[in-house]
Design a protein around this motif. Sequence first.
Motif, mmCIF file in Angstrom:
data_model
loop_
_atom_site.group_PDB
_atom_site.id
_atom_site.type_symbol
_atom_site.label_atom_id
_atom_site.label_comp_id
_atom_site.label_asym_id
_atom_site.label_seq_id
_atom_site.Cartn_x
_atom_site.Cartn_y
_atom_site.Cartn_z
ATOM 1 N N VAL A 297 0.788 -1.313 0.036
ATOM 2 C CA VAL A 297 -0.100 -0.069 -0.005
ATOM 3 C C VAL A 297 1.003 1.239 0.158
ATOM 4 N N ASP A 298 0.607 2.119 -1.055
ATOM 5 C CA ASP A 298 1.271 3.353 -0.916
ATOM 6 C C ASP A 298 0.302 4.727 -1.148
ATOM 7 N N ALA A 299 0.264 5.304 -0.405
ATOM 8 C CA ALA A 299 -0.338 6.700 -0.325
ATOM 9 C C ALA A 299 -1.926 6.361 -0.628
ATOM 10 N N GLY A 300 -2.257 5.174 -0.023
ATOM 11 C CA GLY A 300 -3.590 4.843 0.047
ATOM 12 C C GLY A 300 -4.086 4.016 -1.051
ATOM 13 N N ALA A 301 -3.183 3.575 -2.096
ATOM 14 C CA ALA A 301 -3.543 2.792 -3.090
ATOM 15 C C ALA A 301 -2.762 1.454 -3.124
ATOM 16 N N LEU A 302 -3.404 0.559 -3.763
ATOM 17 C CA LEU A 302 -2.784 -0.864 -3.930
ATOM 18 C C LEU A 302 -1.601 -0.806 -5.013
ATOM 19 N N CYS A 303 -0.520 -1.287 -4.682
ATOM 20 C CA CYS A 303 0.286 -1.204 -5.644
ATOM 21 C C CYS A 303 1.440 -2.521 -5.750
ATOM 22 N N PRO B 34 5.479 -3.880 -7.438
ATOM 23 C CA PRO B 34 6.864 -3.359 -7.967
ATOM 24 C C PRO B 34 6.727 -2.766 -9.443
ATOM 25 N N ASN B 35 5.958 -3.405 -10.216
ATOM 26 C CA ASN B 35 6.039 -2.958 -11.614
ATOM 27 C C ASN B 35 5.460 -1.666 -12.081
ATOM 28 N N GLY B 36 4.627 -1.146 -10.983
ATOM 29 C CA GLY B 36 4.225 0.172 -11.262
ATOM 30 C C GLY B 36 2.895 0.289 -11.178
ATOM 31 N N LEU B 37 2.180 -0.766 -11.200
ATOM 32 C CA LEU B 37 0.799 -1.131 -11.127
ATOM 33 C C LEU B 37 0.347 -0.460 -9.847
ATOM 34 N N GLU B 38 -0.771 0.512 -10.219
ATOM 35 C CA GLU B 38 -1.519 0.925 -8.978
ATOM 36 C C GLU B 38 -3.094 0.695 -9.073
ATOM 37 N N ILE B 39 -3.943 0.277 -8.250
ATOM 38 C CA ILE B 39 -5.214 0.306 -8.372
ATOM 39 C C ILE B 39 -5.795 1.234 -7.114
ATOM 40 N N SER B 40 -6.634 2.284 -7.709
ATOM 41 C CA SER B 40 -7.132 3.308 -6.853
ATOM 42 C C SER B 40 -7.804 2.794 -5.749
ATOM 43 N N PRO B 41 -7.919 3.274 -4.572
ATOM 44 C CA PRO B 41 -8.651 2.731 -3.377
ATOM 45 C C PRO B 41 -10.404 3.159 -3.991
ATOM 46 N N ALA B 42 -10.720 3.795 -4.659
ATOM 47 C CA ALA B 42 -12.078 3.872 -5.157
ATOM 48 C C ALA B 42 -12.360 2.980 -6.065
ATOM 49 N N ARG B 43 -11.554 2.468 -6.851
ATOM 50 C CA ARG B 43 -11.699 1.489 -7.556
ATOM 51 C C ARG B 43 -11.786 0.084 -6.925
ATOM 52 N N LEU B 44 -10.804 -0.388 -5.986
ATOM 53 C CA LEU B 44 -10.893 -1.325 -5.288
ATOM 54 C C LEU B 44 -12.270 -1.600 -4.350
ATOM 55 N N ARG B 45 -12.634 -0.530 -3.825
ATOM 56 C CA ARG B 45 -13.932 -0.543 -3.033
ATOM 57 C C ARG B 45 -15.057 -0.963 -3.921
ATOM 58 N N GLU B 46 -15.116 -0.263 -5.308
ATOM 59 C CA GLU B 46 -16.150 -0.913 -6.292
ATOM 60 C C GLU B 46 -16.145 -2.390 -6.468
ATOM 61 N N LEU B 47 -14.946 -2.892 -6.677
ATOM 62 C CA LEU B 47 -14.569 -4.348 -7.164
ATOM 63 C C LEU B 47 -14.471 -5.309 -5.766
ATOM 64 N N SER B 48 -14.688 -4.615 -4.539
ATOM 65 C CA SER B 48 -14.641 -5.667 -3.414
ATOM 66 C C SER B 48 -16.089 -5.966 -2.951
ATOM 67 N N VAL B 49 -16.155 -6.903 -2.119
ATOM 68 C CA VAL B 49 -17.325 -7.292 -1.315
ATOM 69 C C VAL B 49 -16.966 -6.467 -0.088
ATOM 70 N N VAL B 50 -17.906 -5.529 0.295
ATOM 71 C CA VAL B 50 -17.323 -4.806 1.257
ATOM 72 C C VAL B 50 -18.445 -4.993 2.763
ATOM 73 N N SER B 51 -17.811 -4.907 3.632
ATOM 74 C CA SER B 51 -18.803 -4.965 4.867
ATOM 75 C C SER B 51 -18.162 -3.789 5.892
ATOM 76 N N ALA B 52 -18.966 -3.437 6.864
ATOM 77 C CA ALA B 52 -18.734 -2.309 7.776
ATOM 78 C C ALA B 52 -17.960 -3.128 8.979
ATOM 79 N N THR B 53 -17.096 -2.461 9.715
ATOM 80 C CA THR B 53 -16.246 -3.179 10.969
ATOM 81 C C THR B 53 -16.956 -2.471 12.076
ATOM 82 N N ALA B 54 -16.586 -3.001 13.030
ATOM 83 C CA ALA B 54 -17.114 -2.372 14.333
ATOM 84 C C ALA B 54 -16.157 -1.405 14.870
#
Length: 83
Positions: free
Chosen positions: A55-61, A63-83
Amino acid sequence: MIKVLNARLANAFKLELDFSDHTHGVFDANAYLASRSGPLLDKLREPAYFKRFFVDAGALCWPNGLEISPARLRELSVVSATA
């Protein structure tokens, strides 16, 4: 703006993610990679390379330079609330 705070390997191609809005998500990279290709993404199909995420600056990265933005990851993930 939402950020990824932490990422953990759940299995070979699934990551558990903690987001800055106090939610938890599971990102299935197999599903993501099944419909995409390209020089940066193709490398992620190798389990040993996939595990090199960070994780770098809030994005998933990788070493080859690929970054997936947090907003896109949230869209692609099954999300649940935490306590």
